[in-house]
Design an enzyme around this catalytic site. Structure first.
Site, PDB file in Angstrom:
ATOM      1  CG  HIS A 157      -2.077  -1.056   1.194  1.00  0.00           C
ATOM      2  ND1 HIS A 157      -3.024  -1.074   2.074  1.00  0.00           N
ATOM      3  CD2 HIS A 157      -2.167  -2.054   0.446  1.00  0.00           C
ATOM      4  CE1 HIS A 157      -3.903  -2.058   1.770  1.00  0.00           C
ATOM      5  NE2 HIS A 157      -3.299  -2.725   0.716  1.00  0.00           N
ATOM      6  CE1 TYR A 185      -8.291  -8.801   2.206  1.00  0.00           C
ATOM      7  CE2 TYR A 185      -7.105  -7.503   3.749  1.00  0.00           C
ATOM      8  CZ  TYR A 185      -7.692  -7.698   2.391  1.00  0.00           C
ATOM      9  OH  TYR A 185      -7.262  -6.780   1.369  1.00  0.00           O
TER      10      TYR A 185
END
Length: 386
Positions: A168, A281
């Protein structure tokens, strides 16, 4: 399941405990595979792709005034490619911290490149104690002993702070019609930095061409990295582009679901990680965007994901019916996703490419070019049919 657009439910508090519990799982995600395999109805392609060259993990490209191209390869090589198929490695590229999602990143030309030969290059640089962060270098593209090289190099921006992990980074670049340099900065899979105004992670940054802070930035009077910030609450922004009307569009990968297309507004908070149309997640919910929650909701979002990478807003005449629409490269979706902008942003077509698409650009004559992701990634020119 077809793409979901702008789903919004009631806002709930997002505990720090939930973010910490998901950090390790998120750090293991492969870029462009977050949220699982994408689905979506493909549209018959109105173009013929023609292979022009192959590169090793290409990440970005930009066109020079003579029609040749500069292509970045993630491991740290910048290549000068010509339409006749010839090309060579460009010297003077900075050392990069390569691994995971990190390495050599975006490349754009100064608006007056024809006069000053200046370009901008983003990349990941190493820090102390296994940390790293994105940086932006300004340099001149010149010839040294008959070979192209970067000279007069100056690092004008860095992610602060450098942190551990290899995901990221964002680090997409664009010049606006106001002459300012815009930089996308990912939150580095650390969640809360996107909301921390003492960090420039998870933000859209706005600087002058020299890397200074424009006095009309929304937080300029606060000084430090806060002064650089144009918008915040972003996750992994991998595409930014300006439309003909001057509006700035951005897309970013959501967590497990919830990829976003955003219209960037000066000083606005886009909510991550407090709200998202995706989930953690481990399956735990993140509150969706909802009316009145104080955050700027995406103009469109996708669950299942498309894994967006690269963005161009069509302005040329090669595809007159596409003018003013956005084209997004899709990683897990292995597609080019076309979106309407302006008053009714939405996906309007999806063109199956059969490969992960990392980058997409438009040449001066309006031809669309794409770079496939990964080893031996192809450079393709898309020629209109008919």
């Amino acid at each position: 399941m077809s793409p979901r657009f702008s789903a919004r439910t009631a806002l709930l508090a997002l505990p720090m405990l939930a973010m910490a519990a998901c950090a390790e799982a998120e750090a293991q995600q492969v870029e462009g595979q977050e949220g699982g395999a994408a689905t979506g109805a493909a549209t018959s392609t109105p173009f013929t792709p023609t292979e022009l060259a192959r590169f090793d993990e290409p990440w970005a490209m930009t066109f020079l005034p003579d029609g040749s191209m500069l292509v970045t390869e993630q491991a740290g090589t910048l290549r000068h490619w010509k339409a006749d198929g010839s090309g060579h490695e460009v010297g003077g590229v900075p050392a990069v911290d390569y691994g995971g999602q990190g390495g050599l990143g975006d490349i754009i030309l100064h608006p007056d490149f024809a006069d000053n030969a200046t370009l901008y290059l983003s990349y990941v640089e190493a820090g102390e104690d296994d940390t790293r962060g994105a940086a932006v270098m300004r340099a001149r593209f010149t010839k040294v002993d008959g070979v192209h090289a970067l000279t007069d190099k100056d690092i004008i921006w860095r992610q602060a702070p450098k942190v551990t992990g290899r995901g990221h980074f964002g680090h997409r670049l664009a010049f606006g019609p106001d002459g300012m340099l815009y930089i996308s900065s990912g939150e580095r899979q650390k969640f809360e930095p996107a909301q921390d105004m003492q960090m420039n992670l998870g933000k859209i940054i706005r600087l002058t061409e020299d890397g200074d802070v424009p006095p009309d930035n929304p937080f300029a009077d606060q000084g430090g990295v806060t002064a650089e910030i144009w918008s915040f609450g972003h996750r992994n922004p991998l595409g930014i582009a300006f439309a003909a009307d001057g509006s700035l569009w951005e897309h970013e990968m959501g967590p497990k679901g919830g990829d976003e297309l955003n219209l960037i507004v000066r000083g606005d908070n886009y909510g991550y990680p407090r709200v998202s149309n995706g989930d953690h997640y481990d399956g735990r919910d993140i509150p969706d965007h909802s009316a009145g929650d104080g955050y700027n909701a995406p103009e469109a979002d996708w669950t299942p994901v498309i894994s967006p990478a690269g963005l161009v807003i069509v302005s040329g005449d090669a595809y007159p019916d596409w003018r003013g629409t956005g084209l997004i490269g899709g990683l897990s979706s292995k597609a080019i996703v076309q979106v309407a902008l302006n008053d009714d942003p939405r996906e309007i077509a999806r063109y199956d490419m059969g490969k992960r698409i990392r980058e997409i650009e438009e040449s001066a004559d309006g031809t669309i070019y794409v770079l496939e992701d990964g080893e031996n990634g192809r450079l393709l020119a898309l020629t209109p049919k008919g």
